[in-house]
Design an enzyme around this catalytic site. Sequence first.
Site, PDB file in Angstrom:
ATOM      1  N   TRP A 247       0.830  -1.209   0.000  1.00 36.51           N
ATOM      2  CA  TRP A 247       0.000   0.000   0.000  1.00 36.51           C
ATOM      3  C   TRP A 247       0.861   1.254   0.000  1.00 36.51           C
ATOM      4  CZ3 TRP A 247      -4.241  -1.256  -1.968  1.00 36.51           C
ATOM      5  CH2 TRP A 247      -4.918  -2.420  -1.602  1.00 36.51           C
TER       6      TRP A 247
ATOM      7  N   ASP B 279      -1.748   6.649   6.299  1.00 35.02           N
ATOM      8  CA  ASP B 279      -2.817   5.746   5.882  1.00 35.02           C
ATOM      9  C   ASP B 279      -3.166   4.866   7.082  1.00 35.02           C
ATOM     10  OD1 ASP B 279      -4.390   3.732   4.844  1.00 35.02           O
ATOM     11  OD2 ASP B 279      -3.041   3.215   3.198  1.00 35.02           O
TER      12      ASP B 279
ATOM     13  N   LYS C  79     -12.412  -1.854   6.797  1.00 35.80           N
ATOM     14  CA  LYS C  79     -11.689  -2.712   7.726  1.00 35.80           C
ATOM     15  C   LYS C  79     -12.162  -2.487   9.163  1.00 35.80           C
ATOM     16  CE  LYS C  79      -8.574  -3.137   4.136  1.00 35.80           C
ATOM     17  NZ  LYS C  79      -7.775  -2.374   3.218  1.00 35.80           N
TER      18      LYS C  79
HETATM   19  C1  PLP Z   1      -7.193  -1.941   2.086  1.00 31.27           C
HETATM   20  C2  PLP Z   1      -6.160  -0.887   2.142  1.00 31.27           C
HETATM   21  C3  PLP Z   1      -6.025   0.096   1.157  1.00 31.27           C
HETATM   22  C4  PLP Z   1      -6.864   0.106  -0.102  1.00 31.27           C
HETATM   23  O1  PLP Z   1      -8.144   0.431   0.156  1.00 31.27           O
HETATM   24  P1  PLP Z   1      -9.245   0.486  -1.036  1.00 31.27           P
HETATM   25  O2  PLP Z   1     -10.396   1.058  -0.285  1.00 31.27           O
HETATM   26  O3  PLP Z   1      -9.451  -0.885  -1.522  1.00 31.27           O
HETATM   27  O4  PLP Z   1      -8.729   1.401  -2.076  1.00 31.27           O
HETATM   28  C5  PLP Z   1      -5.077   1.073   1.324  1.00 31.27           C
HETATM   29  N1  PLP Z   1      -4.269   1.082   2.399  1.00 31.27           N
HETATM   30  C6  PLP Z   1      -4.360   0.140   3.364  1.00 31.27           C
HETATM   31  C7  PLP Z   1      -3.438   0.194   4.541  1.00 31.27           C
HETATM   32  C8  PLP Z   1      -5.296  -0.875   3.261  1.00 31.27           C
HETATM   33  O5  PLP Z   1      -5.387  -1.811   4.223  1.00 31.27           O
END
Ligand code: PLP
Length: 362
Positions: free
Chosen positions: A102, A172, A196
Amino acid sequence: MNRVYNFSAGPSMLPLPVLKKAQDEMLSYGDTGMSVMEMSHRSKAYDDIIKDAERLLRELMNIPDNYKVMFLQGGGSTQFAMVALNLLNGSKKADYVKTGQWAKKAAAEASKYGEINIVASSEDKTFSYVPLLDKSKFTPDADYFYICQNNTIYGTRYTELPDTGSVPLVADLSSCIMSEVTDVSKYGLIFAGAQKNVGPAGVTIVIAREDLLGKAMDITPTMLDYKIHADNGSLYNTPPCYAVYVAKLVFEWLKDMGGVAEMQKINEEKAGLLYDCLDNSSMFKGTVVPKDRSLMNIPFVTTKGDKDLEAKFVKEAAASGLVNLKGHRTVGGMRASIYNAMPVEGVKALVDFINKFEKENK
Ligand SMILES: *Cc1c(COP(=O)(O)O)cnc(C)c1O
């Protein structure tokens, strides 16, 4: 009805009381005679929902007044470009730490718009640790410094934030938001896709320091300009109405549970149970160095790297109601994602299953 313990990395489990409340309110929300899905986003009822969601989020995360909260679309991945388009507005340089897929994707996207400096990487060991940072490698006039705080695929997390001085820290938090106490004032901007720890896919939370907004590049599409959304209370266009509503229910649930500090204790207990089990096992082991272990995503493999045994484990676990334990293809083995909504009983059931499986397959 037979509910399983779902260890998916995302979309993932939602708290049962939240699903039940959504079910109760499905056909008619309050006295509106309609579902939230059918409601105008300009109605009084919906305005109360989105304002409540923001109020609860601010309360739960103790968000200072000089930060804006936005409920956006496009997932975490859209933020990879949005961060760059909005914040690469001075030197047009930014520092990134490469701790997994990511972070790597975020850096690649940002490099379309400016000069991206990778200050450290843990790619040499399949991202199984968070690299130490050498401040002399930081770009002094960077527009921002970027981290992925919890690495969903590899199961690492920062236990200490980098000291970036006056350079705004962008993080993030897609897979760890509200899993432990966060000091929002240490960040310039936080973002997190909801699916999540917060709610259904479709809404992405952005928390940004006010003074960083309003300086997007000229090429920035209107819909990717934070200021537009912040100034319009996330109602510039139709927001992901239902996802925001479920997120609001999750925030209410979290508040009932005692808030983020209480949730952190539960998360530490859950992760502790599973790491202890793996550390005491002769058949399985965790893949991450102990000091950087995630509370949310726990990858593990067989000590012998036995692919057939791992496949058998995943299959038999699923038959016992413990589903989605297959690891990410780049790590192999298994991964248990134990977000806020995973009850302690679910982790205990997994630990019991691991112990039983180990005995039966000696
Ligand atoms: C799942 C995830 C993403 C991507 O998220 P999307 O909503 O599918 O674009 C980005 N960063 C992290 C840390 C993630 O766990």
